[in-house]
Design a protein around this motif. Structure first.
Motif, PDB file in Angstrom:
ATOM      1  N   GLN A 110       0.846  -1.198   0.000  1.00 43.87           N
ATOM      2  CA  GLN A 110       0.000   0.000   0.000  1.00 43.87           C
ATOM      3  C   GLN A 110       0.883   1.249   0.000  1.00 43.87           C
ATOM      4  O   GLN A 110       1.893   1.283   0.710  1.00 43.87           O
ATOM      5  CB  GLN A 110      -0.859   0.015   1.269  1.00 43.87           C
ATOM      6  CG  GLN A 110      -2.224  -0.630   1.102  1.00 43.87           C
ATOM      7  CD  GLN A 110      -3.080   0.109   0.063  1.00 43.87           C
ATOM      8  OE1 GLN A 110      -3.168   1.326   0.077  1.00 43.87           O
ATOM      9  NE2 GLN A 110      -3.686  -0.641  -0.845  1.00 43.87           N
ATOM     10  N   PRO A 111       0.521   2.253  -0.776  1.00 42.99           N
ATOM     11  CA  PRO A 111       1.295   3.505  -0.702  1.00 42.99           C
ATOM     12  C   PRO A 111       1.080   4.186   0.638  1.00 42.99           C
ATOM     13  O   PRO A 111       0.026   4.014   1.263  1.00 42.99           O
ATOM     14  CB  PRO A 111       0.705   4.345  -1.837  1.00 42.99           C
ATOM     15  CG  PRO A 111      -0.640   3.779  -2.096  1.00 42.99           C
ATOM     16  CD  PRO A 111      -0.576   2.324  -1.741  1.00 42.99           C
ATOM     17  N   ARG A 112       2.108   4.891   1.091  1.00 42.27           N
ATOM     18  CA  ARG A 112       1.924   5.679   2.318  1.00 42.27           C
ATOM     19  C   ARG A 112       1.096   6.913   1.982  1.00 42.27           C
ATOM     20  O   ARG A 112       1.146   7.404   0.855  1.00 42.27           O
ATOM     21  CB  ARG A 112       3.291   6.105   2.884  1.00 42.27           C
ATOM     22  CG  ARG A 112       3.946   5.014   3.692  1.00 42.27           C
ATOM     23  CD  ARG A 112       5.197   5.554   4.367  1.00 42.27           C
ATOM     24  NE  ARG A 112       6.261   5.779   3.393  1.00 42.27           N
ATOM     25  CZ  ARG A 112       7.131   4.849   3.025  1.00 42.27           C
ATOM     26  NH1 ARG A 112       7.076   3.649   3.541  1.00 42.27           N
ATOM     27  NH2 ARG A 112       8.067   5.116   2.142  1.00 42.27           N
ATOM     28  N   ARG A 113       0.365   7.388   2.972  1.00 46.88           N
ATOM     29  CA  ARG A 113      -0.488   8.557   2.747  1.00 46.88           C
ATOM     30  C   ARG A 113       0.374   9.767   2.369  1.00 46.88           C
ATOM     31  O   ARG A 113       1.383  10.037   3.019  1.00 46.88           O
ATOM     32  CB  ARG A 113      -1.296   8.872   4.009  1.00 46.88           C
ATOM     33  CG  ARG A 113      -2.292  10.011   3.845  1.00 46.88           C
ATOM     34  CD  ARG A 113      -3.011  10.239   5.152  1.00 46.88           C
ATOM     35  NE  ARG A 113      -3.929   9.156   5.449  1.00 46.88           N
ATOM     36  CZ  ARG A 113      -5.174   9.066   4.984  1.00 46.88           C
ATOM     37  NH1 ARG A 113      -5.652  10.018   4.223  1.00 46.88           N
ATOM     38  NH2 ARG A 113      -5.942   8.041   5.282  1.00 46.88           N
ATOM     39  N   SER A 114      -0.038  10.454   1.312  1.00 44.50           N
ATOM     40  CA  SER A 114       0.700  11.644   0.900  1.00 44.50           C
ATOM     41  C   SER A 114       0.445  12.777   1.883  1.00 44.50           C
ATOM     42  O   SER A 114      -0.671  12.946   2.372  1.00 44.50           O
ATOM     43  CB  SER A 114       0.246  12.063  -0.505  1.00 44.50           C
ATOM     44  OG  SER A 114       0.708  13.363  -0.783  1.00 44.50           O
ATOM     45  N   GLY A 115       1.497  13.547   2.171  1.00 39.48           N
ATOM     46  CA  GLY A 115       1.336  14.691   3.071  1.00 39.48           C
ATOM     47  C   GLY A 115       0.610  15.844   2.399  1.00 39.48           C
ATOM     48  O   GLY A 115       0.118  16.754   3.059  1.00 39.48           O
ATOM     49  N   LEU A 131      -1.595  16.463  -4.259  1.00 38.12           N
ATOM     50  CA  LEU A 131      -0.871  15.482  -5.078  1.00 38.12           C
ATOM     51  C   LEU A 131      -1.780  14.312  -5.428  1.00 38.12           C
ATOM     52  O   LEU A 131      -1.684  13.733  -6.511  1.00 38.12           O
ATOM     53  CB  LEU A 131       0.363  14.964  -4.334  1.00 38.12           C
ATOM     54  CG  LEU A 131       1.505  15.945  -4.135  1.00 38.12           C
ATOM     55  CD1 LEU A 131       2.646  15.269  -3.391  1.00 38.12           C
ATOM     56  CD2 LEU A 131       1.999  16.467  -5.480  1.00 38.12           C
ATOM     57  N   CYS A 132      -2.671  13.926  -4.494  1.00 37.21           N
ATOM     58  CA  CYS A 132      -3.578  12.798  -4.730  1.00 37.21           C
ATOM     59  C   CYS A 132      -4.511  13.088  -5.899  1.00 37.21           C
ATOM     60  O   CYS A 132      -4.886  12.173  -6.635  1.00 37.21           O
ATOM     61  CB  CYS A 132      -4.393  12.498  -3.477  1.00 37.21           C
ATOM     62  SG  CYS A 132      -3.381  12.031  -2.062  1.00 37.21           S
ATOM     63  N   ARG A 133      -4.877  14.372  -6.073  1.00 37.95           N
ATOM     64  CA  ARG A 133      -5.832  14.696  -7.141  1.00 37.95           C
ATOM     65  C   ARG A 133      -5.277  14.341  -8.510  1.00 37.95           C
ATOM     66  O   ARG A 133      -6.004  13.955  -9.408  1.00 37.95           O
ATOM     67  CB  ARG A 133      -6.196  16.190  -7.080  1.00 37.95           C
ATOM     68  CG  ARG A 133      -7.176  16.485  -5.980  1.00 37.95           C
ATOM     69  CD  ARG A 133      -7.628  17.937  -6.023  1.00 37.95           C
ATOM     70  NE  ARG A 133      -7.671  18.481  -4.669  1.00 37.95           N
ATOM     71  CZ  ARG A 133      -6.967  19.503  -4.238  1.00 37.95           C
ATOM     72  NH1 ARG A 133      -6.184  20.157  -5.066  1.00 37.95           N
ATOM     73  NH2 ARG A 133      -7.049  19.899  -2.997  1.00 37.95           N
ATOM     74  N   GLY A 134      -3.972  14.460  -8.697  1.00 35.46           N
ATOM     75  CA  GLY A 134      -3.398  14.172 -10.008  1.00 35.46           C
ATOM     76  C   GLY A 134      -2.727  12.811 -10.073  1.00 35.46           C
ATOM     77  O   GLY A 134      -2.009  12.528 -11.018  1.00 35.46           O
ATOM     78  N   CYS A 135      -2.972  11.965  -9.066  1.00 37.13           N
ATOM     79  CA  CYS A 135      -2.244  10.693  -8.985  1.00 37.13           C
ATOM     80  C   CYS A 135      -2.966   9.591  -9.765  1.00 37.13           C
ATOM     81  O   CYS A 135      -4.174   9.392  -9.600  1.00 37.13           O
ATOM     82  CB  CYS A 135      -2.090  10.294  -7.518  1.00 37.13           C
ATOM     83  SG  CYS A 135      -1.362   8.661  -7.327  1.00 37.13           S
ATOM     84  N   GLY A 136      -2.200   8.863 -10.571  1.00 35.92           N
ATOM     85  CA  GLY A 136      -2.778   7.782 -11.371  1.00 35.92           C
ATOM     86  C   GLY A 136      -3.261   6.602 -10.544  1.00 35.92           C
ATOM     87  O   GLY A 136      -4.019   5.771 -11.034  1.00 35.92           O
ATOM     88  N   ASN A 180      -7.351   3.284  -6.877  1.00 35.59           N
ATOM     89  CA  ASN A 180      -7.139   2.049  -6.110  1.00 35.59           C
ATOM     90  C   ASN A 180      -6.519   2.302  -4.740  1.00 35.59           C
ATOM     91  O   ASN A 180      -6.218   1.355  -4.029  1.00 35.59           O
ATOM     92  CB  ASN A 180      -6.190   1.117  -6.883  1.00 35.59           C
ATOM     93  CG  ASN A 180      -6.778   0.699  -8.201  1.00 35.59           C
ATOM     94  OD1 ASN A 180      -7.976   0.470  -8.305  1.00 35.59           O
ATOM     95  ND2 ASN A 180      -5.956   0.622  -9.238  1.00 35.59           N
ATOM     96  N   CYS A 181      -6.284   3.552  -4.411  1.00 39.52           N
ATOM     97  CA  CYS A 181      -5.531   3.847  -3.191  1.00 39.52           C
ATOM     98  C   CYS A 181      -6.448   3.893  -1.966  1.00 39.52           C
ATOM     99  O   CYS A 181      -7.387   4.690  -1.916  1.00 39.52           O
ATOM    100  CB  CYS A 181      -4.800   5.180  -3.348  1.00 39.52           C
ATOM    101  SG  CYS A 181      -3.853   5.602  -1.879  1.00 39.52           S
ATOM    102  N   ALA A 182      -6.120   3.047  -0.983  1.00 36.21           N
ATOM    103  CA  ALA A 182      -6.935   2.996   0.230  1.00 36.21           C
ATOM    104  C   ALA A 182      -6.840   4.300   1.008  1.00 36.21           C
ATOM    105  O   ALA A 182      -7.735   4.646   1.766  1.00 36.21           O
ATOM    106  CB  ALA A 182      -6.478   1.827   1.107  1.00 36.21           C
ATOM    107  N   ASN A 183      -5.754   5.045   0.823  1.00 38.51           N
ATOM    108  CA  ASN A 183      -5.592   6.293   1.572  1.00 38.51           C
ATOM    109  C   ASN A 183      -6.650   7.326   1.214  1.00 38.51           C
ATOM    110  O   ASN A 183      -7.007   8.168   2.033  1.00 38.51           O
ATOM    111  CB  ASN A 183      -4.201   6.899   1.295  1.00 38.51           C
ATOM    112  CG  ASN A 183      -3.117   6.087   1.957  1.00 38.51           C
ATOM    113  OD1 ASN A 183      -3.318   5.528   3.023  1.00 38.51           O
ATOM    114  ND2 ASN A 183      -1.973   6.009   1.306  1.00 38.51           N
ATOM    115  N   VAL A 184      -7.128   7.281  -0.034  1.00 41.18           N
ATOM    116  CA  VAL A 184      -8.136   8.277  -0.415  1.00 41.18           C
ATOM    117  C   VAL A 184      -9.527   7.655  -0.547  1.00 41.18           C
ATOM    118  O   VAL A 184     -10.508   8.361  -0.668  1.00 41.18           O
ATOM    119  CB  VAL A 184      -7.769   8.981  -1.745  1.00 41.18           C
ATOM    120  CG1 VAL A 184      -6.567   9.856  -1.588  1.00 41.18           C
ATOM    121  CG2 VAL A 184      -7.574   7.982  -2.865  1.00 41.18           C
TER     122      VAL A 184
HETATM  123  S1  SF4 Z   1      -3.607   8.764  -4.136  1.00 42.62           S
HETATM  124 FE1  SF4 Z   1      -2.481   7.351  -2.767  1.00 42.62          FE
HETATM  125  S2  SF4 Z   1      -0.663   6.778  -3.958  1.00 42.62           S
HETATM  126 FE2  SF4 Z   1      -1.518   8.632  -4.933  1.00 42.62          FE
HETATM  127  S3  SF4 Z   1      -0.424  10.345  -3.963  1.00 42.62           S
HETATM  128 FE3  SF4 Z   1      -2.306  10.022  -2.784  1.00 42.62          FE
HETATM  129  S4  SF4 Z   1      -1.694   8.647  -1.081  1.00 42.62           S
HETATM  130 FE4  SF4 Z   1      -0.067   8.530  -2.654  1.00 42.62          FE
END
Ligand code: SF4
Length: 173
Positions: free
Chosen positions: A149-154, A158-163, A167-171
């Motif tokens: 699992q990716p770590r939560r972004s600070g 950044l999450c808005r433009g993340c591919g 599938n990311c549980a953090n969001v």
């Molecule tokens: S959506 Fe998930 S993987 Fe992408 S930047 Fe945010 S925390 Fe990281």
């Protein structure tokens, strides 16, 4: 009379200062160690096979007088500061260049930030080792393969433009 003399001197100093600002040389941002270096690569793509093909495009790379390459990444952003993502980008460039060309690349580089028109500042950053870059590639593979699992972004923006956001549980939790 004395007051007039002071006013005239002050005006002359201000004019000289304004003239110097206008004449700020194009490469005023350039770190001292690069001023006697030569441009080796500009806007060039490097590819190096590893667990996955490592592909990195360099903005500029300079060769110092001892033959060591020094990386420079240009960024246009409001905040005049480097980020960890810049360090990772430059570190991947370093590994790709070394593996493709066999040339030595310094363990530091520069992030040159243009925070307003005509104003650039260079920030020296320490880069990651080859092992650390390989470690990031392994982790990236595990995340893409669904084994980590990716770590939560600070920074939520950044999450808005993340591919991976879908599938990311953090969001999605
Ligand atoms: S959506 Fe998930 S993987 Fe992408 S930047 Fe945010 S925390 Fe990281």
């Amino acid at each position: 009379m004395l007051e007039w003399a002071v006013v005239v001197i002050l005006a002359a100093v201000l004019l000289a200062w304004a003239y110097r600002l206008r004449r700020r040389p194009e490469n005023a941002w350039m770190p001292r160690e690069l001023r006697r270096a030569t441009l080796a690569y500009a806007e060039q793509l490097f590819k190096a096979p590893s667990r996955v093909m490592l592909t990195a495009k360099v903005d500029r790379t300079y060769r110092d007088r001892s033959g060591i390459l020094i990386l420079v990444e240009l960024k246009t952003r409001r905040l005049d500061r480097p980020y960890l993502s810049d360090v990772i980008e430059l570190s991947a460039q370093r590994v790709a260049i070394m593996r493709q060309t066999g040339e030595p690349v310094a363990m530091h580089g520069y992030v040159v930030v243009q925070s307003r028109p005509g104003h650039r500042t260079s920030h020296r950053v320490a880069l990651l080792t080859e092992d650390e870059v390989d470690g990031l590639i392994v982790r990236w593979e595990a995340i893409v393969g669904g084994h980590a699992q990716p770590r939560r972004s600070g920074a939520l923006r950044l999450c808005r433009g993340c591919g991976f956001a879908g599938n990311c549980a953090n969001v999605n939790s």
